[in-house]
Design a protein around this motif. Sequence first.
Motif, PDB file in Angstrom:
ATOM      1  N   UNK A  64       0.797  -1.224   0.000  1.00  0.00           N
ATOM      2  CA  UNK A  64       0.000   0.000   0.000  1.00  0.00           C
ATOM      3  C   UNK A  64       0.832   1.277   0.000  1.00  0.00           C
ATOM      4  N   UNK A  65       2.072   1.210   0.439  1.00  0.00           N
ATOM      5  CA  UNK A  65       2.965   2.379   0.487  1.00  0.00           C
ATOM      6  C   UNK A  65       2.271   3.574   1.128  1.00  0.00           C
ATOM      7  N   UNK A  66       1.912   3.470   2.410  1.00  0.00           N
ATOM      8  CA  UNK A  66       1.171   4.559   3.055  1.00  0.00           C
ATOM      9  C   UNK A  66       1.985   5.840   3.174  1.00  0.00           C
ATOM     10  N   UNK A  67       1.275   6.953   3.199  1.00  0.00           N
ATOM     11  CA  UNK A  67       1.880   8.263   3.414  1.00  0.00           C
ATOM     12  C   UNK A  67       2.207   8.388   4.898  1.00  0.00           C
ATOM     13  N   UNK A  68       3.425   8.758   5.215  1.00  0.00           N
ATOM     14  CA  UNK A  68       3.838   8.976   6.604  1.00  0.00           C
ATOM     15  C   UNK A  68       3.884  10.474   6.867  1.00  0.00           C
ATOM     16  N   UNK A  69       3.260  10.881   7.961  1.00  0.00           N
ATOM     17  CA  UNK A  69       3.287  12.278   8.372  1.00  0.00           C
ATOM     18  C   UNK A  69       3.928  12.344   9.757  1.00  0.00           C
ATOM     19  N   UNK A  70       5.080  12.981   9.849  1.00  0.00           N
ATOM     20  CA  UNK A  70       5.772  13.121  11.126  1.00  0.00           C
ATOM     21  C   UNK A  70       4.968  14.033  12.049  1.00  0.00           C
ATOM     22  N   UNK A  71       4.915  13.685  13.321  1.00  0.00           N
ATOM     23  CA  UNK A  71       4.159  14.489  14.280  1.00  0.00           C
ATOM     24  C   UNK A  71       4.960  15.718  14.701  1.00  0.00           C
ATOM     25  N   UNK A  72       6.219  15.543  15.076  1.00  0.00           N
ATOM     26  CA  UNK A  72       7.097  16.666  15.427  1.00  0.00           C
ATOM     27  C   UNK A  72       8.547  16.249  15.199  1.00  0.00           C
ATOM     28  N   UNK A  73       8.964  16.189  13.989  1.00  0.00           N
ATOM     29  CA  UNK A  73      10.365  15.911  13.695  1.00  0.00           C
ATOM     30  C   UNK A  73      10.672  14.444  13.465  1.00  0.00           C
ATOM     31  N   UNK A  74      11.954  14.191  13.232  1.00  0.00           N
ATOM     32  CA  UNK A  74      12.427  12.842  12.914  1.00  0.00           C
ATOM     33  C   UNK A  74      11.960  11.838  13.968  1.00  0.00           C
ATOM     34  N   UNK A  75      11.665  10.633  13.491  1.00  0.00           N
ATOM     35  CA  UNK A  75      11.171   9.558  14.354  1.00  0.00           C
ATOM     36  C   UNK A  75      11.858   8.256  13.962  1.00  0.00           C
ATOM     37  N   UNK A  76      12.295   7.483  14.968  1.00  0.00           N
ATOM     38  CA  UNK A  76      12.877   6.164  14.697  1.00  0.00           C
ATOM     39  C   UNK A  76      11.819   5.093  14.916  1.00  0.00           C
ATOM     40  N   UNK A  77      11.849   4.080  14.039  1.00  0.00           N
ATOM     41  CA  UNK A  77      10.844   3.018  14.081  1.00  0.00           C
ATOM     42  C   UNK A  77      11.487   1.642  14.008  1.00  0.00           C
ATOM     43  N   UNK A  78      10.839   0.691  14.667  1.00  0.00           N
ATOM     44  CA  UNK A  78      11.134  -0.735  14.551  1.00  0.00           C
ATOM     45  C   UNK A  78      10.273  -1.214  13.401  1.00  0.00           C
ATOM     46  N   UNK A  79      10.873  -1.899  12.441  1.00  0.00           N
ATOM     47  CA  UNK A  79      10.181  -2.306  11.226  1.00  0.00           C
ATOM     48  C   UNK A  79      10.413  -3.789  10.981  1.00  0.00           C
ATOM     49  N   UNK A  80       9.330  -4.538  10.794  1.00  0.00           N
ATOM     50  CA  UNK A  80       9.428  -5.957  10.471  1.00  0.00           C
ATOM     51  C   UNK A  80       8.660  -6.196   9.181  1.00  0.00           C
ATOM     52  N   UNK A  81       9.281  -6.934   8.258  1.00  0.00           N
ATOM     53  CA  UNK A  81       8.612  -7.306   7.009  1.00  0.00           C
ATOM     54  C   UNK A  81       8.671  -8.826   6.861  1.00  0.00           C
ATOM     55  N   UNK A  82       7.545  -9.397   6.432  1.00  0.00           N
ATOM     56  CA  UNK A  82       7.450 -10.862   6.254  1.00  0.00           C
ATOM     57  C   UNK A  82       6.759 -11.115   4.932  1.00  0.00           C
ATOM     58  N   UNK A  83       7.347 -12.003   4.110  1.00  0.00           N
ATOM     59  CA  UNK A  83       6.713 -12.279   2.821  1.00  0.00           C
ATOM     60  C   UNK A  83       6.446 -13.753   2.546  1.00  0.00           C
ATOM     61  N   UNK A  84       6.924 -14.632   3.342  1.00  0.00           N
ATOM     62  CA  UNK A  84       6.631 -16.057   3.149  1.00  0.00           C
ATOM     63  C   UNK A  84       6.478 -16.686   4.522  1.00  0.00           C
ATOM     64  N   UNK A  85       5.290 -17.101   4.859  1.00  0.00           N
ATOM     65  CA  UNK A  85       5.089 -17.749   6.139  1.00  0.00           C
ATOM     66  C   UNK A  85       4.100 -17.004   6.998  1.00  0.00           C
TER      67      UNK A  85
END
Length: 182
Positions: free
Chosen positions: A88-109
Amino acid sequence: MSWSKVSAADVQPQAWMNKGGLTRELLAWPHAHDWALRVSVGRVERNGPFSAFPGVHRWLAVVKGAGLRLFDWPQSIGDEPLRFDGGLAPEAELIRGETEVFNVMERRGNLEVESASHVLLPRTPWVGLFTVEGGLLEHGHRAMPLAPLTLAWCEAPAAQSCVFTGPDATSSHAWWLTWSPD
């Protein structure tokens, strides 16, 4: 049973495909170029769309900064990971400046992501623990200290009890990841 670990502090950042931020890839499993599961810590530097990953399920949780909004849904520190379709490639809108995120992607299983301090490891090909603040992972009769923003994982874990204790007993931002084939 042997555990591996990697901290974001030990990984060189790479630019995102869409140039909206940086990522530190902690793991691409089982192979870097043909992964079923990918775990990273990213820094969102500006508003804009996420990169599209068709056929990929994604989880995202804020680990530093004021947070961001995806799909008109605000995400901030302490929220459970948001699951969404990577195509879907969502639009990200920062709330107040740079933000670090934990990101997990899964494509089989099938991937389960849950916050917990204690778990009885199931019979599965892969299990991991990601911690925001660091802490101590106890498994069997061993203990492994984890630095902040660290992923610890084990392939083909033995069914045994594992306990994670963060630096603050009242709240530890850590998530168990359990992967199994379809």
